[in-house]
Design an enzyme around this catalytic site. Structure first.
Site, PDB file in Angstrom:
ATOM      1  N   ASN A  86     -43.884  13.211  91.499  1.00 24.82           N
ATOM      2  CA  ASN A  86     -43.622  13.407  90.074  1.00 24.82           C
ATOM      3  C   ASN A  86     -42.985  12.183  89.418  1.00 24.82           C
ATOM      4  OD1 ASN A  86     -42.722  15.073  87.558  1.00 24.82           O
ATOM      5  ND2 ASN A  86     -40.799  14.338  88.442  1.00 24.82           N
TER       6      ASN A  86
ATOM      7  N   LYS B 210     -47.270   7.108 101.993  1.00 27.38           N
ATOM      8  CA  LYS B 210     -47.325   6.454 103.299  1.00 27.38           C
ATOM      9  C   LYS B 210     -46.164   6.891 104.183  1.00 27.38           C
ATOM     10  CE  LYS B 210     -47.787   1.990 103.268  1.00 27.38           C
ATOM     11  NZ  LYS B 210     -48.612   1.800 104.486  1.00 27.38           N
TER      12      LYS B 210
ATOM     13  N   TYR C 109     -49.834   2.050  80.724  1.00 29.54           N
ATOM     14  CA  TYR C 109     -49.559   3.407  81.215  1.00 29.54           C
ATOM     15  C   TYR C 109     -50.866   4.109  81.573  1.00 29.54           C
ATOM     16  CZ  TYR C 109     -48.113   8.301  81.230  1.00 29.54           C
ATOM     17  OH  TYR C 109     -47.900   9.613  81.590  1.00 29.54           O
TER      18      TYR C 109
ATOM     19  N   LYS D  76     -52.190   5.552  85.363  1.00 29.26           N
ATOM     20  CA  LYS D  76     -52.559   6.932  85.665  1.00 29.26           C
ATOM     21  C   LYS D  76     -54.011   7.034  86.144  1.00 29.26           C
ATOM     22  CE  LYS D  76     -48.541   8.654  84.918  1.00 29.26           C
ATOM     23  NZ  LYS D  76     -47.763   9.172  86.072  1.00 29.26           N
TER      24      LYS D  76
ATOM     25  N   VAL E  46     -45.284  16.813  77.434  1.00 27.86           N
ATOM     26  CA  VAL E  46     -44.305  17.805  77.859  1.00 27.86           C
ATOM     27  C   VAL E  46     -42.956  17.454  77.250  1.00 27.86           C
ATOM     28  CG1 VAL E  46     -43.282  19.005  79.830  1.00 27.86           C
ATOM     29  CG2 VAL E  46     -45.567  17.988  80.044  1.00 27.86           C
TER      30      VAL E  46
ATOM     31  N   THR F 270     -39.760  16.700  77.703  1.00 25.38           N
ATOM     32  CA  THR F 270     -38.777  16.289  78.692  1.00 25.38           C
ATOM     33  C   THR F 270     -37.971  15.128  78.132  1.00 25.38           C
ATOM     34  OG1 THR F 270     -40.240  14.662  79.723  1.00 25.38           O
ATOM     35  CG2 THR F 270     -40.381  16.928  80.547  1.00 25.38           C
TER      36      THR F 270
END
Length: 283
Positions: A83, A118, A151, A155, A184, A186
């Site tokens: 996340n 990893k 950005y 993604k 969202v 946040t």
């Protein structure tokens, strides 16, 4: 035996919500946070283990994985949620983007996820409880807005990572998927009007002179759109449904404004879809 999970970026926002909700549902949760983060809200009324690590720091990622491995004592990790991510740097028209900021953004959003995967994959291989990896991409891969190229690129890279891992890990029973959330509410998006305005405040005079009059109406419109962003509770509830989904799809659109995008893209040609989005934002 309780299932186990490691969640990155868990000090705040959706990471914190997912870590807390999993813990409240009986999971054994390890919550990855930046060193020095305030974890009071994260740990309130929750039985979880805080792991301090910066995903851009290889020794810290390895040390965090070692802590989790020792705690699990060979029982394996059942869920990894990638996340952790950043957005409000390296923004603006491509001509004016700072490459150093772009590298920093990629180091968190792309290489950070890769470092964590990893380091934790050996534990996922040990799991006997349908192990899975959930990587956070973005709805921006469907509608890549102007002034956010770095950005958007990061993604897209997350989706490439996910798609490759799905093939590499399929025969080991490890499932991998990407989440493409819409906006969202946040900490990252709590002040969208000023956040989009800062794109132009940080730009050089030459970039402002060339681009601002043409593109600021678009970035301002995006800021207003973010004021109606999705509830983090609703988004995280949708994401956590996937821990019990028998067969994961390659990707999931989560949020009211992105849910219909795959259908629209399936019905329209690529050029027609592009014209539709361009018209919506008066491009």
């Amino acid at each position: 035996m309780a299932r186990s999970a490691f969640v990155t970026g868990a000090a705040m926002g959706m990471g914190m919500l997912m870590a807390r909700k999993l813990s409240q549902r009986g999971w054994r949760v390890f919550a990855g946070v930046l060193p020095g983060s305030d974890t009071a809200e994260l740990t309130t009324a929750c039985d979880l283990t805080v792991i301090e690590q910066n995903v851009t720091d290889e020794p810290q990622v390895q040390a965090g994985a070692q802590q989790v491995s020792q705690a699990l004592a060979g029982s394996g990790l059942d869920l990894l949620i990638n996340n952790a991510g950043i957005a409000d740097i390296a923004s603006g028209p491509v001509e004016g983007v700072s490459i150093e900021e772009a590298k920093r953004l990629f180091d968190v959003n792309v290489f950070g996820q890769t470092r964590v995967i990893k380091a934790f994959l050996p534990m996922l291989h040990q799991s006997r409880q349908s192990p899975r990896i959930i990587n956070f991409a973005s709805g921006a891969v469907r509608v890549p807005m102007p002034c956010s190229a770095m950005y958007n690129m990061s993604k897209y890279a997350v989706e490439g990572l996910t798609n490759t891992l799905r093939y590499e890990l399929a025969k080991f029973g490890i499932q991998v998927t990407s989440i493409e959330p819409g906006a969202v509410m946040t900490n990252m998006t709590r002040d969208p009007i000023n956040s989009t305005a800062r794109i132009w405040e940080r730009a050089t005079p030459a970039i402002r002179e060339r681009y601002e009059a043409k593109l600021r109406p678009i970035t301002d419109a995006l800021g207003r759109l973010l004021l109606t962003a999705n509830s983090p509770d609703a988004v995280t509830d949708e994401v956590l449904k996937l821990v019990d989904t028998p067969k994961l799809k390659p990707r999931y659109m989560v949020g009211k404004e992105v849910r219909m995008l795959p259908l629209m893209q399936a019905l329209l040609t690529e050029s027609a879809f592009e014209r539709l989005i361009a018209k919506q934002f008066n491009i």
